[in-house]
Design an enzyme around this catalytic site. Sequence first.
Site, PDB file in Angstrom:
ATOM      1  N   ARG A 149       0.826  -1.265  -0.126  1.00 16.35           N
ATOM      2  CA  ARG A 149      -0.071  -0.069  -0.015  1.00 16.35           C
ATOM      3  C   ARG A 149       0.929   1.120   0.191  1.00 16.35           C
ATOM      4  O   ARG A 149       1.995   1.256   0.681  1.00 16.35           O
ATOM      5  CB  ARG A 149      -0.866   0.159   1.251  1.00 16.35           C
ATOM      6  CG  ARG A 149      -2.130  -0.903   1.080  1.00 16.35           C
ATOM      7  CD  ARG A 149      -3.056  -0.579   2.337  1.00 16.35           C
ATOM      8  NE  ARG A 149      -2.397  -1.110   3.486  1.00 16.35           N
ATOM      9  CZ  ARG A 149      -1.858  -0.428   4.297  1.00 16.35           C
ATOM     10  NH1 ARG A 149      -1.423   0.863   4.216  1.00 16.35           N
ATOM     11  NH2 ARG A 149      -1.106  -1.063   5.405  1.00 16.35           N
ATOM     12  N   TYR A 188      -1.170  -3.536  -7.043  1.00 16.84           N
ATOM     13  CA  TYR A 188      -1.026  -4.480  -5.865  1.00 16.84           C
ATOM     14  C   TYR A 188      -1.919  -4.321  -4.677  1.00 16.84           C
ATOM     15  O   TYR A 188      -2.446  -3.055  -4.715  1.00 16.84           O
ATOM     16  CB  TYR A 188       0.266  -3.732  -5.215  1.00 16.84           C
ATOM     17  CG  TYR A 188       0.677  -4.833  -4.036  1.00 16.84           C
ATOM     18  CD1 TYR A 188       1.172  -6.038  -4.114  1.00 16.84           C
ATOM     19  CD2 TYR A 188       0.253  -4.292  -2.719  1.00 16.84           C
ATOM     20  CE1 TYR A 188       1.593  -6.915  -3.298  1.00 16.84           C
ATOM     21  CE2 TYR A 188       0.205  -5.113  -1.796  1.00 16.84           C
ATOM     22  CZ  TYR A 188       0.924  -6.416  -1.849  1.00 16.84           C
ATOM     23  OH  TYR A 188       1.073  -7.316  -0.835  1.00 16.84           O
ATOM     24  N   LYS A 192      -9.489  -2.332   1.849  1.00 18.36           N
ATOM     25  CA  LYS A 192      -9.181  -0.942   2.609  1.00 18.36           C
ATOM     26  C   LYS A 192      -9.881   0.011   2.185  1.00 18.36           C
ATOM     27  O   LYS A 192     -10.556   0.832   3.015  1.00 18.36           O
ATOM     28  CB  LYS A 192      -8.015  -0.727   2.852  1.00 18.36           C
ATOM     29  CG  LYS A 192      -6.854  -2.110   3.349  1.00 18.36           C
ATOM     30  CD  LYS A 192      -7.304  -2.457   4.698  1.00 18.36           C
ATOM     31  CE  LYS A 192      -6.886  -3.921   5.106  1.00 18.36           C
ATOM     32  NZ  LYS A 192      -5.481  -3.760   5.519  1.00 18.36           N
ATOM     33  N   HIS A 197     -10.443  -2.281  11.582  1.00 20.09           N
ATOM     34  CA  HIS A 197      -9.227  -3.024  11.118  1.00 20.09           C
ATOM     35  C   HIS A 197      -9.197  -3.999  12.015  1.00 20.09           C
ATOM     36  O   HIS A 197      -8.097  -3.898  12.992  1.00 20.09           O
ATOM     37  CB  HIS A 197      -8.131  -2.092  10.729  1.00 20.09           C
ATOM     38  CG  HIS A 197      -6.994  -2.789  10.018  1.00 20.09           C
ATOM     39  ND1 HIS A 197      -5.720  -2.318  10.461  1.00 20.09           N
ATOM     40  CD2 HIS A 197      -7.028  -3.655   9.245  1.00 20.09           C
ATOM     41  CE1 HIS A 197      -4.880  -3.127   9.636  1.00 20.09           C
ATOM     42  NE2 HIS A 197      -5.787  -3.628   8.828  1.00 20.09           N
ATOM     43  N   SER A 231      -1.166  -3.700  10.073  1.00 23.58           N
ATOM     44  CA  SER A 231      -0.816  -4.411   9.148  1.00 23.58           C
ATOM     45  C   SER A 231       0.526  -5.265   9.262  1.00 23.58           C
ATOM     46  O   SER A 231       1.387  -4.538   9.880  1.00 23.58           O
ATOM     47  CB  SER A 231      -0.659  -3.839   7.702  1.00 23.58           C
ATOM     48  OG  SER A 231      -1.898  -3.044   7.275  1.00 23.58           O
ATOM     49  N   CYS A 235       0.983  -7.344  11.844  1.00 25.82           N
ATOM     50  CA  CYS A 235       1.499  -7.627  13.394  1.00 25.82           C
ATOM     51  C   CYS A 235       0.692  -8.630  13.852  1.00 25.82           C
ATOM     52  O   CYS A 235       0.356  -8.771  15.115  1.00 25.82           O
ATOM     53  CB  CYS A 235       0.913  -6.219  14.019  1.00 25.82           C
ATOM     54  SG  CYS A 235       2.041  -4.856  13.658  1.00 25.82           S
ATOM     55  N   ASN A 270      -2.520 -14.615  12.371  1.00 24.39           N
ATOM     56  CA  ASN A 270      -2.093 -15.631  13.154  1.00 24.39           C
ATOM     57  C   ASN A 270      -2.890 -15.916  14.461  1.00 24.39           C
ATOM     58  O   ASN A 270      -3.261 -16.890  14.981  1.00 24.39           O
ATOM     59  CB  ASN A 270      -0.661 -15.429  13.677  1.00 24.39           C
ATOM     60  CG  ASN A 270       0.302 -15.618  12.585  1.00 24.39           C
ATOM     61  OD1 ASN A 270       0.116 -16.228  11.657  1.00 24.39           O
ATOM     62  ND2 ASN A 270       1.408 -14.735  12.704  1.00 24.39           N
ATOM     63  N   ASP A 323      -9.045  -9.594   9.485  1.00 21.94           N
ATOM     64  CA  ASP A 323      -8.521  -8.203   8.816  1.00 21.94           C
ATOM     65  C   ASP A 323      -9.668  -7.055   9.085  1.00 21.94           C
ATOM     66  O   ASP A 323      -9.333  -6.156   9.551  1.00 21.94           O
ATOM     67  CB  ASP A 323      -8.136  -8.284   7.188  1.00 21.94           C
ATOM     68  CG  ASP A 323      -7.216  -7.085   7.126  1.00 21.94           C
ATOM     69  OD1 ASP A 323      -6.321  -6.632   7.677  1.00 21.94           O
ATOM     70  OD2 ASP A 323      -7.525  -6.424   5.957  1.00 21.94           O
ATOM     71  N   ARG A 336       2.553 -12.383  -0.254  1.00 24.07           N
ATOM     72  CA  ARG A 336       0.931 -12.512   0.180  1.00 24.07           C
ATOM     73  C   ARG A 336       0.600 -13.701  -0.448  1.00 24.07           C
ATOM     74  O   ARG A 336       0.572 -14.219  -1.449  1.00 24.07           O
ATOM     75  CB  ARG A 336       0.123 -11.367   0.201  1.00 24.07           C
ATOM     76  CG  ARG A 336       0.380 -10.138   0.571  1.00 24.07           C
ATOM     77  CD  ARG A 336      -0.161  -9.791   1.869  1.00 24.07           C
ATOM     78  NE  ARG A 336       0.503  -8.679   2.548  1.00 24.07           N
ATOM     79  CZ  ARG A 336      -0.177  -8.141   3.677  1.00 24.07           C
ATOM     80  NH1 ARG A 336      -1.296  -8.464   4.054  1.00 24.07           N
ATOM     81  NH2 ARG A 336       0.176  -6.916   4.259  1.00 24.07           N
TER      82      ARG A 336
HETATM   83  O1  SAT Z   1      -2.360  -4.583   1.233  1.00 25.51           O
HETATM   84  S1  SAT Z   1      -3.722  -4.570   2.503  1.00 25.51           S
HETATM   85  O2  SAT Z   1      -3.841  -3.169   2.765  1.00 25.51           O
HETATM   86  O3  SAT Z   1      -4.666  -5.221   1.617  1.00 25.51           O
HETATM   87  C1  SAT Z   1      -2.885  -5.498   3.701  1.00 25.51           C
HETATM   88  C2  SAT Z   1      -2.450  -4.695   4.847  1.00 25.51           C
HETATM   89  O4  SAT Z   1      -1.771  -3.777   4.731  1.00 25.51           O
HETATM   90  O5  SAT Z   1      -3.426  -4.956   5.902  1.00 25.51           O
HETATM   91 MN    MN Z   2      -5.101  -5.220   7.272  1.00 24.69          MN
END
Ligand code: SAT
Ligand code: MN
Length: 579
Positions: free
Chosen positions: A67, A193, A202, A222, A244, A246, A250, A273, A365
């Site tokens: 991003r 991307y 997002k 988020h 993101s 972090c 998981n 997410d 990813r």
């Molecule tokens: O690239 S994304 O925004 O979809 C993933 C992230 O940064 O949380």
């Molecule tokens: Mn995210």
Amino acid sequence: MKKSVSDFVAFCADLMQPEKTVWIDGSKRQIDELNKTAVSTQEFVALNKEKLPNCFLHRSAPNDVARIESRTFICSRTKEQAGPTNNWMEPNEAYKLLSDISRGCMKGRTMYVIPYSMAPIGSPFAKYGIEVTDSIYVVTSMTIMTRVSNKILDVIGDDFVRGIHSKAELDAEKRYICQFPQDNTIWSVNSGYGGNVLLGKKCFALRIASNLARDEGWLAEHMLIVGITRPDGKKYYIAGAFPSACGKTNLAMLIPPKEYLERGYKVETIGDDIAWIRVGKDGALYAANPEYGFFGVAPGTNMKTNANAMLSCQKDSLLTNVALNPADDTVWWEGMSEAPETLIDWTGKPWHKGSETKAAHPNSRFTAPIVNCPCLSPEFENPQGVKLSAILFGGRREDTVPLVYEAKNWEHGVFVASVMASQTTAAAAGAVGVLRRDPFAMLPFCGYNMNDYFAHWLSIGKNLKNAPKIFNVNWFQKKNGRFLWPGFGDNMRVIDWIIDRCEGKEYGTQTPIGIVPKSSEINQEGLNISQEDLEQVLNVDKNLWENEVSDIERHYKKFGSKLPKELNKQLNELKQHLQ
Ligand code: SAT
Ligand code: MN
């Protein structure tokens, strides 16, 4: 078809002049055909049909791997509406700029029209969108990440979210990701991307949706959503906001330590997410995951750290910017396993074990259907969402912030979330490892003035008869460069303490920052950590917190006089408690 829909698509076609327009219907047949086309043009690499059926590798341009916050704009009517934390562009100026960049940009290309729903179609949470794009990567990703179907066209209203995307020339100098909240419109050009181009994620589910949520009295966050069942059969749902990369994925898919599994604990995933959260009739908060897939960070993911994620991306998935093992057309990334001797790296060049460079990009990813997840909760499709017992906030902090502490009440919890900080990661373009304040893990995603966002959270809390408890967690404390807390599955021990607190157990010690567990209250059966390290991760160091307060004061200055007075009151109380 609704006139507003056909008008929107006609506008896009007139401006960008694609050779043809193809409507995406959500069928497997259509996606299979498109994936085949993408393989023939080398946009995708087909992976091993036995080991990774229907999986494809995708490489984005090397200057387009994350991003890009510096080129992301909230184009609200006034700068004041975008607030102190967002880039703002005047909407007419932005539309003119984007139109000029986009004129004719799809010449010779196909424009795909993707109708999609965020949250189960027809549920109280559902919001609909249409994204046009000239990228098959976007089409395939959107069909994984959202509910794509031509049925949307029957239920969609004039208020659908309009998404315009074109790779254009992938020119980084003309790359823009613009949100127009007053028009429910998103316009993204010159990127290919993830978070810049999968506009349901997002851009819609957070930046546009946070505006809708403020107006309609709910929350777009988020956050991961995870369900825990205890041996007595009682279920608890917890949401957690972390920046993101972090550990949201998981935590959402955590496998408890053996001792917990033997006693009958179960963990189930609802989302990793984004959470949309509504106030129920009972005055509790109910959360749903508007997405339909995972867009998770690959490096570091392995069968020990997150087996459920590994198993989720082994069929019907896209792998972006990971390394290719040409010996058997499988993929590899740092932290997956012992490195193979030779690979093709994420840029497409030969790579040898021991090489200085990384084989996979740090922000590589996997894009995987949520239904692949072995621990997916049966509540995932519940149209009413799940009732939250607790909300967690946290970031990457090497020191200062203990493993877990409980906020005193909702208002204090909003304060804690508003001052969250974390070290930056490869998920966004720019320096990595720099500590920055990231309120609610929403700094890059709040689509309006963050002062109003804080006020919205405070006002939601006023109407809750059954408010979830709020906690802050930090899995990332370090000593001499080494992590003190083992994290991953062992985070179950912290979650267990949190659930005990939700059940009203008289646990913990009052400290100036909130309630912190005594080390004896953390279940240490099977835990591999010294008593000294455990005491350290639970410690609240007054000197460090005095520095923290000074930094919070600097942080709050940016918000000016519009900062809700409750938050300054909380800061002053923290200062007094530290004296
Ligand atoms: O690239 S994304 O925004 O979809 C993933 C992230 O940064 O949380
Ligand atoms: Mn995210």
